[in-house]
Design a protein around this motif. Structure first.
Motif, PDB file in Angstrom:
ATOM      1  N   ALA A   1       0.832  -1.210   0.000  1.00  0.00           N
ATOM      2  CA  ALA A   1       0.000   0.000   0.000  1.00  0.00           C
ATOM      3  C   ALA A   1       0.867   1.260   0.000  1.00  0.00           C
ATOM      4  CB  ALA A   1      -0.885  -0.009   1.235  1.00  0.00           C
ATOM      5  N   ARG A   2       0.200   2.403  -0.210  1.00  0.00           N
ATOM      6  CA  ARG A   2       0.899   3.691  -0.122  1.00  0.00           C
ATOM      7  C   ARG A   2       1.075   4.081   1.334  1.00  0.00           C
ATOM      8  NH1 ARG A   2      -3.149   5.337  -3.189  1.00  0.00           N
ATOM      9  NH2 ARG A   2      -2.738   4.851  -5.344  1.00  0.00           N
ATOM     10  N   ASP A   3       2.167   4.806   1.593  1.00  0.00           N
ATOM     11  CA  ASP A   3       2.409   5.326   2.942  1.00  0.00           C
ATOM     12  C   ASP A   3       1.681   6.650   3.138  1.00  0.00           C
ATOM     13  OD1 ASP A   3       4.138   3.397   3.894  1.00  0.00           O
ATOM     14  OD2 ASP A   3       5.956   4.442   3.235  1.00  0.00           O
ATOM     15  N   TYR A   4       1.241   6.909   4.360  1.00  0.00           N
ATOM     16  CA  TYR A   4       0.869   8.277   4.746  1.00  0.00           C
ATOM     17  C   TYR A   4       2.148   9.006   5.115  1.00  0.00           C
ATOM     18  CZ  TYR A   4      -4.151   7.647   4.901  1.00  0.00           C
ATOM     19  OH  TYR A   4      -5.447   7.456   4.554  1.00  0.00           O
ATOM     20  N   LEU A   5       2.294  10.209   4.621  1.00  0.00           N
ATOM     21  CA  LEU A   5       3.525  10.955   4.869  1.00  0.00           C
ATOM     22  C   LEU A   5       3.283  12.109   5.835  1.00  0.00           C
ATOM     23  CD1 LEU A   5       4.923  11.076   1.230  1.00  0.00           C
ATOM     24  CD2 LEU A   5       5.564   9.516   3.088  1.00  0.00           C
ATOM     25  N   VAL A   6       4.288  12.380   6.640  1.00  0.00           N
ATOM     26  CA  VAL A   6       4.229  13.483   7.602  1.00  0.00           C
ATOM     27  C   VAL A   6       5.445  14.371   7.355  1.00  0.00           C
ATOM     28  CG1 VAL A   6       4.233  14.094  10.047  1.00  0.00           C
ATOM     29  CG2 VAL A   6       3.164  11.951   9.312  1.00  0.00           C
ATOM     30  N   PRO A   7       5.221  15.623   6.984  1.00  0.00           N
ATOM     31  CA  PRO A   7       6.385  16.469   6.676  1.00  0.00           C
ATOM     32  C   PRO A   7       7.168  16.834   7.926  1.00  0.00           C
ATOM     33  CG  PRO A   7       4.347  17.741   6.538  1.00  0.00           C
ATOM     34  CD  PRO A   7       3.949  16.318   6.797  1.00  0.00           C
ATOM     35  N   SER A   8       8.466  16.946   7.760  1.00  0.00           N
ATOM     36  CA  SER A   8       9.328  17.354   8.873  1.00  0.00           C
ATOM     37  C   SER A   8       9.570  18.861   8.786  1.00  0.00           C
ATOM     38  CB  SER A   8      10.659  16.604   8.789  1.00  0.00           C
ATOM     39  OG  SER A   8      11.632  17.281   9.543  1.00  0.00           O
TER      40      SER A   8
ATOM     41  N   LEU B   1       3.901   7.145   8.282  1.00  0.00           N
ATOM     42  CA  LEU B   1       3.221   6.421   9.356  1.00  0.00           C
ATOM     43  C   LEU B   1       3.333   4.935   9.013  1.00  0.00           C
ATOM     44  CD1 LEU B   1       0.007   8.615   9.723  1.00  0.00           C
ATOM     45  CD2 LEU B   1       2.155   8.758  11.001  1.00  0.00           C
ATOM     46  N   PRO B   2       3.579   4.068   9.996  1.00  0.00           N
ATOM     47  CA  PRO B   2       3.854   2.659   9.677  1.00  0.00           C
ATOM     48  C   PRO B   2       2.641   1.925   9.109  1.00  0.00           C
ATOM     49  CG  PRO B   2       3.649   2.981  12.046  1.00  0.00           C
ATOM     50  CD  PRO B   2       3.626   4.342  11.432  1.00  0.00           C
ATOM     51  N   GLN B   3       2.896   1.119   8.082  1.00  0.00           N
ATOM     52  CA  GLN B   3       1.832   0.223   7.594  1.00  0.00           C
ATOM     53  C   GLN B   3       1.700  -0.969   8.529  1.00  0.00           C
ATOM     54  OE1 GLN B   3       1.870  -0.561   3.415  1.00  0.00           O
ATOM     55  NE2 GLN B   3       2.656   1.455   2.921  1.00  0.00           N
ATOM     56  N   SER B   4       2.777  -1.286   9.208  1.00  0.00           N
ATOM     57  CA  SER B   4       2.788  -2.286  10.287  1.00  0.00           C
ATOM     58  C   SER B   4       4.142  -2.141  10.962  1.00  0.00           C
ATOM     59  CB  SER B   4       2.599  -3.696   9.731  1.00  0.00           C
ATOM     60  OG  SER B   4       3.840  -4.236   9.306  1.00  0.00           O
ATOM     61  N   PRO B   5       4.319  -2.691  12.164  1.00  0.00           N
ATOM     62  CA  PRO B   5       5.623  -2.544  12.826  1.00  0.00           C
ATOM     63  C   PRO B   5       6.652  -3.563  12.322  1.00  0.00           C
ATOM     64  CG  PRO B   5       3.810  -2.857  14.410  1.00  0.00           C
ATOM     65  CD  PRO B   5       3.304  -3.251  13.070  1.00  0.00           C
TER      66      PRO B   5
ATOM     67  N   ALA C   1      -0.982  -2.549  17.872  1.00  0.00           N
ATOM     68  CA  ALA C   1      -0.314  -1.505  17.095  1.00  0.00           C
ATOM     69  C   ALA C   1      -1.268  -0.835  16.128  1.00  0.00           C
ATOM     70  CB  ALA C   1       0.848  -2.111  16.314  1.00  0.00           C
ATOM     71  N   ARG C   2      -1.229   0.494  16.108  1.00  0.00           N
ATOM     72  CA  ARG C   2      -2.012   1.229  15.115  1.00  0.00           C
ATOM     73  C   ARG C   2      -1.223   1.247  13.808  1.00  0.00           C
ATOM     74  NH1 ARG C   2      -6.101   4.932  16.005  1.00  0.00           N
ATOM     75  NH2 ARG C   2      -6.250   3.996  18.038  1.00  0.00           N
ATOM     76  N   CYS C   3      -1.905   0.894  12.719  1.00  0.00           N
ATOM     77  CA  CYS C   3      -1.252   0.832  11.412  1.00  0.00           C
ATOM     78  C   CYS C   3      -1.995   1.729  10.432  1.00  0.00           C
ATOM     79  CB  CYS C   3      -1.271  -0.600  10.870  1.00  0.00           C
ATOM     80  SG  CYS C   3      -0.537  -1.766  11.999  1.00  0.00           S
ATOM     81  N   TYR C   4      -1.277   2.221   9.443  1.00  0.00           N
ATOM     82  CA  TYR C   4      -1.851   3.204   8.515  1.00  0.00           C
ATOM     83  C   TYR C   4      -1.571   2.784   7.080  1.00  0.00           C
ATOM     84  CZ  TYR C   4      -1.579   5.825  12.867  1.00  0.00           C
ATOM     85  OH  TYR C   4      -1.689   6.213  14.176  1.00  0.00           O
ATOM     86  N   ARG C   5      -2.600   2.703   6.272  1.00  0.00           N
ATOM     87  CA  ARG C   5      -2.375   2.372   4.858  1.00  0.00           C
ATOM     88  C   ARG C   5      -3.229   3.277   3.995  1.00  0.00           C
ATOM     89  NH1 ARG C   5      -1.864  -4.288   5.493  1.00  0.00           N
ATOM     90  NH2 ARG C   5      -0.318  -4.076   7.144  1.00  0.00           N
ATOM     91  N   ASP C   6      -2.570   3.942   3.074  1.00  0.00           N
ATOM     92  CA  ASP C   6      -3.272   4.881   2.198  1.00  0.00           C
ATOM     93  C   ASP C   6      -3.716   4.127   0.953  1.00  0.00           C
ATOM     94  OD1 ASP C   6      -4.270   7.009   0.859  1.00  0.00           O
ATOM     95  OD2 ASP C   6      -2.390   8.116   0.696  1.00  0.00           O
ATOM     96  N   GLU C   7      -4.758   3.328   1.125  1.00  0.00           N
ATOM     97  CA  GLU C   7      -5.210   2.490   0.011  1.00  0.00           C
ATOM     98  C   GLU C   7      -6.298   3.199  -0.777  1.00  0.00           C
ATOM     99  OE1 GLU C   7      -4.666  -2.038   1.002  1.00  0.00           O
ATOM    100  OE2 GLU C   7      -5.672  -1.038   2.637  1.00  0.00           O
TER     101      GLU C   7
ATOM    102  N   PRO D   1      -8.376   3.860   6.926  1.00  0.00           N
ATOM    103  CA  PRO D   1      -6.974   4.260   6.725  1.00  0.00           C
ATOM    104  C   PRO D   1      -6.110   3.939   7.932  1.00  0.00           C
ATOM    105  CG  PRO D   1      -8.428   6.184   6.881  1.00  0.00           C
ATOM    106  CD  PRO D   1      -9.312   4.988   6.819  1.00  0.00           C
ATOM    107  N   GLU D   2      -6.710   3.948   9.128  1.00  0.00           N
ATOM    108  CA  GLU D   2      -5.951   3.492  10.293  1.00  0.00           C
ATOM    109  C   GLU D   2      -6.727   2.367  10.959  1.00  0.00           C
ATOM    110  OE1 GLU D   2      -5.704   6.252  13.632  1.00  0.00           O
ATOM    111  OE2 GLU D   2      -6.897   7.677  12.491  1.00  0.00           O
ATOM    112  N   PHE D   3      -5.983   1.365  11.378  1.00  0.00           N
ATOM    113  CA  PHE D   3      -6.617   0.195  11.984  1.00  0.00           C
ATOM    114  C   PHE D   3      -5.638  -0.376  13.000  1.00  0.00           C
ATOM    115  CE2 PHE D   3      -4.061  -2.898   9.699  1.00  0.00           C
ATOM    116  CZ  PHE D   3      -3.625  -2.151   8.627  1.00  0.00           C
ATOM    117  N   THR D   4      -6.118  -1.347  13.769  1.00  0.00           N
ATOM    118  CA  THR D   4      -5.284  -1.849  14.868  1.00  0.00           C
ATOM    119  C   THR D   4      -4.919  -3.307  14.643  1.00  0.00           C
ATOM    120  OG1 THR D   4      -6.479  -0.356  16.308  1.00  0.00           O
ATOM    121  CG2 THR D   4      -5.154  -2.041  17.383  1.00  0.00           C
ATOM    122  N   GLN D   5      -3.674  -3.621  14.860  1.00  0.00           N
ATOM    123  CA  GLN D   5      -3.238  -5.019  14.769  1.00  0.00           C
ATOM    124  C   GLN D   5      -2.860  -5.546  16.145  1.00  0.00           C
ATOM    125  OE1 GLN D   5       0.122  -5.297  12.080  1.00  0.00           O
ATOM    126  NE2 GLN D   5      -1.216  -5.603  10.316  1.00  0.00           N
ATOM    127  N   ILE D   6      -3.164  -6.820  16.373  1.00  0.00           N
ATOM    128  CA  ILE D   6      -2.500  -7.539  17.462  1.00  0.00           C
ATOM    129  C   ILE D   6      -1.265  -8.109  16.795  1.00  0.00           C
ATOM    130  CG2 ILE D   6      -2.615  -9.437  19.117  1.00  0.00           C
ATOM    131  CD1 ILE D   6      -5.695  -9.275  18.910  1.00  0.00           C
TER     132      ILE D   6
END
Ligand code: ASP
Length: 600
Positions: free
Chosen positions: A184-191, A201-205, A224-230, A238-243
């Motif tokens: 998937a595409r990443d969500y980006l955060v500008p520095s 933002l991580p798609q998974s850890p 873990a909260r994961c983010y996928r720009d699908e 766009p954000e979901f939680t994984q065990i």
């Protein structure tokens, strides 16, 4: 006017009050579900997250000041009531946990008033979802959503307790990381500090949990909260939680074993469902051959039959050309459906076309043993008989056949099987059928990109038995990847990881990375692996999906407190939104004029 809590203490939640408290004075607090003034006596249903309790205001008991105040109560006012518990004087309400008692009020405080809410706070709301999501804080007062979030909390608690007992450590990994998109595409955060540079933002850890294994933590887990720009798809968030978990010094069996016990414990403690162990297993190939899907729903049969050899040599051009092109002819038997009206069959043919079928051949077996079929005129009677026999067809059955490339045949029949099961009412929400699917192909060939991609991710270990095929026939190499499937939904998946540098290099090469591009993206992992890496493996569950299936919800939105809608926006807080030009300037970002429509 809103009154304060000064000197008040809640003694019970609403449904904690029971017959055992009869004669006692209790203090209860919550929202007014409804309040009816029956002249001289006011009946108020008080609601909190535990449920509903009936409060009675009677002037001779509570005095005229309290009674007059009670007469002003409306739905969703927040109140505190002190009163005496009594057996219910009117008819017992069987639908309420507290249906055999009532609280006879002595005092009342109105802690806050409420405007009339935009929709009633009730179970099984009829209000449109957009409206409910705009006022999500009110929607979340509804008992079905409250139950869902309580189940979710319990799943998290039981998971933590179980994994801690098994020696797992809960370790947080960062959510501002380097962009290494794969899939998937990443969500980006500008520095701001590094203008022109971005975190993702991580798609998974994934990489971090593997590094924790390198660091010797042995058994890790995280909610873990994961983010996928699908791309926009129904029921994706766009954000979901994984065990999420990772284990060292293990192979496939070890991971499946501990996870089977986790699932058994979770389903027993949270919803009193007994999961029978061991959970059945199918290899990916068996799953595709028998069910046309890598996540088959095991609540019903209706398996696929490969009839390619039975129809080889017949003159029906649809079958013939599929076989000549290296494809197959397969069928499913919808038992007892021979009487299906033509209109419904036509709709199924259209449905199949949605999955790439050029058509769908069918054959109904009448009670007298005669056939009615879309293709009988192209086949000899004995060929039809052989086909029916191969399908296990009996009078009353309806057979469907797809002929095409294997991928299309599986897709069409796998989905048709599910659609028939829905129509035949074979999918029971209270039945829980788990399945492991193992030995996924290591690579998938992407026609679009003209290259192999990893089915799971580039760190997944190939099966030792197939390693010799890596150059000659990469598509045939099986991997040590596994998925856990429940009722046709993939709950999670994982794999044994590559811990050998030479195998990892080969994988990158096959995936089209140059040594430089692999280093650029995953350099820190490859570097870490130079300093002693234990064999390791892991798995991640979609927590939202687990809870959704447990509570029988139709969407993961119903088990997430503040979900987003299909286009990724939050209807309540209106994210995403434009930002102040000064914020952009600080980040060195200029925004181009945008069209109004969101981009797919
Ligand atoms: N990180 C993987 C995923 O998100 C799961 C795993 O391999 O553990 O699908």
């Amino acid at each position: 006017m809103a009154e304060s809590m000064k000197g008040l203490h809640r003694s019970h939640r609403c449904t904690e009050v029971s017959r055992e408290n009869i004669g006692q004075t209790v203090t209860v607090m919550g929202w007014v579900q409804k309040s009816r003034n029956k002249g001289g006596i006011i009946f108020t249903d008080l609601r909190d997250r535990s449920g509903i309790l009936q409060v009675i205001f009677e002037e001779k008991e509570c005095g005229s000041a309290v009674f007059e105040k009670a007469a002003t109560l409306h739905s969703e006012y927040v109140i505190a009531v002190e009163g005496v518990v009594e057996a219910r004087q009117g008819a017992v309400n069987e639908n309420l946990a507290t249906g055999d008692i009532e609280v006879r009020a002595r005092s009342l405080r109105i802690l806050s008033e409420s405007e009339t809410p935009p929709f009633p706070i009730e179970r099984d709301s009829k209000t449109r979802e957009e409206m409910r999501l705009k006022y999500r804080y009110l929607d979340l007062r509804r008992p079905d959503l409250q139950r869902n979030l309580m189940v979710r909390s319990q799943v998290a608690m039981v998971t933590r307790a179980f994994l801690a007992e098994e020696g797992f450590l809960e370790i947080e990994t960062p959510t501002l990381i380097k962009s290494t998109p794969e899939g998937a595409r990443d969500y980006l955060v500008p520095s701001r500090v590094h203008p022109g540079s971005f975190y993702a933002l991580p798609q998974s850890p994934q990489l971090f949990k593997q590094l924790l294994m390198c660091s010797g933590y042995d058994r890790y887990f995280q909610l873990a909260r994961c983010y996928r720009d699908e791309d926009l798809r129904a029921d994706r968030q766009p954000e979901f939680t994984q065990i999420d978990m990772e284990l060292s010094f293990v192979d496939v069996e070890d991971v499946l074993e501990v996870n089977e016990r986790l699932l058994k414990r979770l389903f027993k403690e949270v919803c009193n469902v007994d999961v029978e162990l061991p959970i059945p297993r199918l290899t990916w190939k068996e799953a595709m051959d028998r069910f046309g899907s890598d996540k088959p729903d095991m609540r019903f049969g209706m398996e696929l039959h490969d009839v390619s050899d039975v129809v080889r040599g017949c003159e029906f051009v649809v079958f013939k050309s599929a076989l000549e092109a290296g494809g197959s002819v397969r069928g499913i038997n919808a038992e007892g459906q021979a009487g299906m009206p033509r209109k419904k069959i036509d709709a199924l043919v259209e449905y199949a076309k949605g999955f790439g079928a050029k058509g769908l051949a069918y054959l109904a077996i009448h009670e007298d043993g005669s056939y009615k079929s879309s293709f009988a005129k192209f086949m000899k009677p004995e060929e039809l008989d052989a086909l029916v026999a191969a399908m296990g067809g009996k009078p009353g059955d309806l057979l469907f056949f797809a002929a095409d490339k294997n991928k299309v045949v599986f897709d069409v029949l796998g989905n048709l099987r599910l659609e028939l099961a829905r129509q035949m009412d074979l999918l029971k929400k209270d039945e829980f059928k788990f399945l492991w699917v193992t030995e996924f192909p290591l690579f998938e060939y992407s026609e679009e990109e003209g290259r192999y991609k990893s089915t799971h991710h580039p760190f997944t270990m190939p099966m030792e038995e197939d390693w010799h095929l890596i150059d000659s026939d990469p598509g045939a190499v099986r991997s040590k990847a596994y998925d856990i499937v429940l009722n046709g939904t993939e709950l999670g998946g994982g794999s044994v990881r590559i811990h050998q540098a030479d195998i990892q290099e080969k994988m990158f090469e096959k995936l089209g990375f140059t040594p430089e591009s692999a280093k650029e993206r995953f350099g820190f992992l490859l570097e870490a692996f130079k300093y002693g890496v234990p064999p390791h493996a892991g798995l991640a569950y979609g927590l939202d999906r687990v809870v959704m299936l447990m509570v029988g919800a139709d969407s993961i939105r119903d088990v997430i407190a503040f979900p987003k809608v299909k286009d990724g926006s939050c209807l309540m807080c209106e994210a995403p939104s434009a930002v102040d030009p000064a914020q952009l300037a600080e980040l060195g970002i200029a925004v181009e004029e945008q069209a109004d429509e969101p981009q797919e």
